[in-house]
Design a protein around this motif. Structure first.
Motif, PDB file in Angstrom:
ATOM      1  N   LEU A  33       1.842   3.655   4.432  1.00 22.01           N
ATOM      2  CA  LEU A  33       0.748   2.719   4.960  1.00 22.01           C
ATOM      3  C   LEU A  33       0.773   1.199   4.740  1.00 22.01           C
ATOM      4  CD1 LEU A  33      -2.153   5.076   3.466  1.00 22.01           C
ATOM      5  CD2 LEU A  33      -1.619   4.859   5.930  1.00 22.01           C
ATOM      6  N   LYS A  34       0.449   0.636   5.829  1.00 24.06           N
ATOM      7  CA  LYS A  34       0.431  -0.818   5.674  1.00 24.06           C
ATOM      8  C   LYS A  34      -0.647  -1.387   4.902  1.00 24.06           C
ATOM      9  CE  LYS A  34       3.113  -1.562   9.964  1.00 24.06           C
ATOM     10  NZ  LYS A  34       3.498  -1.951  11.376  1.00 24.06           N
ATOM     11  N   VAL A  98       5.111   7.935  -2.616  1.00 21.35           N
ATOM     12  CA  VAL A  98       4.237   8.840  -3.333  1.00 21.35           C
ATOM     13  C   VAL A  98       2.774   8.565  -3.056  1.00 21.35           C
ATOM     14  CG1 VAL A  98       3.598   9.602  -5.866  1.00 21.35           C
ATOM     15  CG2 VAL A  98       5.904   9.489  -5.063  1.00 21.35           C
ATOM     16  N   MET A  99       2.493   6.940  -3.319  1.00 14.73           N
ATOM     17  CA  MET A  99       1.328   6.624  -3.056  1.00 14.73           C
ATOM     18  C   MET A  99       0.865   7.000  -1.843  1.00 14.73           C
ATOM     19  SD  MET A  99       1.860   2.830  -4.717  1.00 14.73           S
ATOM     20  CE  MET A  99       0.043   2.202  -4.760  1.00 14.73           C
ATOM     21  N   THR A 100       1.652   6.718  -0.730  1.00 13.45           N
ATOM     22  CA  THR A 100       1.029   7.167   0.877  1.00 13.45           C
ATOM     23  C   THR A 100       0.892   8.547   0.834  1.00 13.45           C
ATOM     24  OG1 THR A 100       2.328   5.349   1.699  1.00 13.45           O
ATOM     25  CG2 THR A 100       1.898   7.191   3.051  1.00 13.45           C
ATOM     26  N   MET A 101       1.852   9.404  -0.033  1.00 14.55           N
ATOM     27  CA  MET A 101       1.479  11.025   0.147  1.00 14.55           C
ATOM     28  C   MET A 101       0.253  11.178  -0.368  1.00 14.55           C
ATOM     29  SD  MET A 101       3.674  13.941  -1.743  1.00 14.55           S
ATOM     30  CE  MET A 101       2.952  13.287  -3.235  1.00 14.55           C
ATOM     31  N   LEU A 145      -8.742   4.194   2.697  1.00 18.27           N
ATOM     32  CA  LEU A 145      -7.297   4.990   3.107  1.00 18.27           C
ATOM     33  C   LEU A 145      -6.242   3.728   3.160  1.00 18.27           C
ATOM     34  CD1 LEU A 145      -5.495   7.251   3.981  1.00 18.27           C
ATOM     35  CD2 LEU A 145      -6.251   6.554   6.372  1.00 18.27           C
ATOM     36  N   THR A 146      -6.790   2.446   3.603  1.00 15.17           N
ATOM     37  CA  THR A 146      -5.801   1.292   3.583  1.00 15.17           C
ATOM     38  C   THR A 146      -5.609   0.937   2.167  1.00 15.17           C
ATOM     39  OG1 THR A 146      -7.380  -0.043   3.663  1.00 15.17           O
ATOM     40  CG2 THR A 146      -6.698   0.945   5.861  1.00 15.17           C
ATOM     41  N   CYS A 147      -6.490   1.215   1.096  1.00 12.99           N
ATOM     42  CA  CYS A 147      -6.265   0.824  -0.046  1.00 12.99           C
ATOM     43  C   CYS A 147      -5.601   1.842  -1.053  1.00 12.99           C
ATOM     44  CB  CYS A 147      -7.532   0.426  -0.889  1.00 12.99           C
ATOM     45  SG  CYS A 147      -8.390  -1.010  -0.098  1.00 12.99           S
TER      46      CYS A 147
END
Length: 270
Positions: A33-34, A98-101, A145-147
């Motif tokens: 995620l950007k 992992v953070m994105t998952m 979600l972006t954070c």
């Protein structure tokens, strides 16, 4: 028949929509995620710092890579939230993955929890699906979600708490206390601290209305629900005390620093 009652087509649709939204990034050949500046400047360096500390058997107390320095143990989020621990033990290269998952799982899980709650209060799977999708793609949730993981737990577990209170008469009292305690712990340790206050206030207010007026189905007025909820919240706060104590101490020190600065000193600093 029992399986059909628990899982209907509208629940599948509700879960599929946020899943497809996340897969949109995969189709483009991207996974991470950007996000926004909070994710880049705060969350990713935070997770990296804790990962380094765990690998070197050092207590993660402070990092100099976030802003001009940032407390790790005293952070109001991230460190004490159990699902985040996965990112602290994997190889450092995979921390952003992992953070994105975790963010995606919370995003999809939030849709599922919202569906269950809205179906309970509306008694309609169709309108529950519409409401859940609307809630999932609301501005606060999408911003969360972006954070990555620092906002979504509060949005998800708050609805789970409301569902637990709404269906409390269906369970024995000690289970209600345990569920509210665990949910409160998850909200405090996984949610953004400002949102936590609003979430707990909303949960308390909801329990008061359900306890006094009952639900639209049973109309059972059981004020003990209020006590169960308050007891669970107190236990949840106690469970989260290892995070709250250093955070409160940090807040007091920060407040003293601001109070001690007169306007003239602030202008002199610039």
């Amino acid at each position: 028949k029992m399986f059909q009652n628990r899982v209907d087509k509208y629940l599948i649709i509700t879960l599929a929509i946020p899943l497809l939204y996340c897969c949109y990034y995969l189709i483009q050949g991207e996974f991470l995620l950007k996000g926004n500046s909070d994710m880049i400047d705060l969350n990713v360096p935070y997770f990296m710092a804790v990962n380094d500390a765990v690998k070197t058997d050092i207590i993660p107390s402070w990092t100099r890579f976030t802003f001009t320095g940032f407390p790790l143990i005293g952070s109001p989020t991230l460190l004490w939230y159990p699902p985040n621990w996965i990112a602290f033990i994997v190889p450092k290269y995979y921390v952003p993955h992992v953070m994105t998952m975790l963010a995606w799982l919370h995003f999809i899980g939030l849709a599922g929890v919202a569906f269950i709650y809205f179906r309970e209060i509306s008694k309609s799977s169709y309108w529950a699906s519409v409401s859940a999708v609307t809630y999932t793609f609301s501005l606060p949730v999408i911003y969360g979600l972006t954070c990555m993981v620092s906002y979504l737990p509060a949005y998800m577990f708050t609805l789970l708490a409301l569902y637990t209170i709404h269906t409390a008469p269906n369970r024995v009292w000690n289970l209600n206390v345990v569920y509210i305690a665990l949910i409160t712990f998850a909200i405090i340790t996984g949610g953004f601290i400002q949102i936590v206050f609003y979430s707990i206030f909303l949960i308390c207010l909801y329990s008061i209305f359900i306890g006094i007026y009952g639900t639209e189905n049973t109309h059972t007025k059981d004020k003990k629900i209020i006590l169960y909820c308050l007891g669970g919240i107190i236990i949840g706060v106690i469970l989260a005390f290892p995070m709250l104590l250093p955070f409160l101490m940090l807040s007091v020190d920060t407040s003293k620093d601001y109070i001690g600065m007169s306007p003239s000193k602030i202008y002199e600093a610039f």
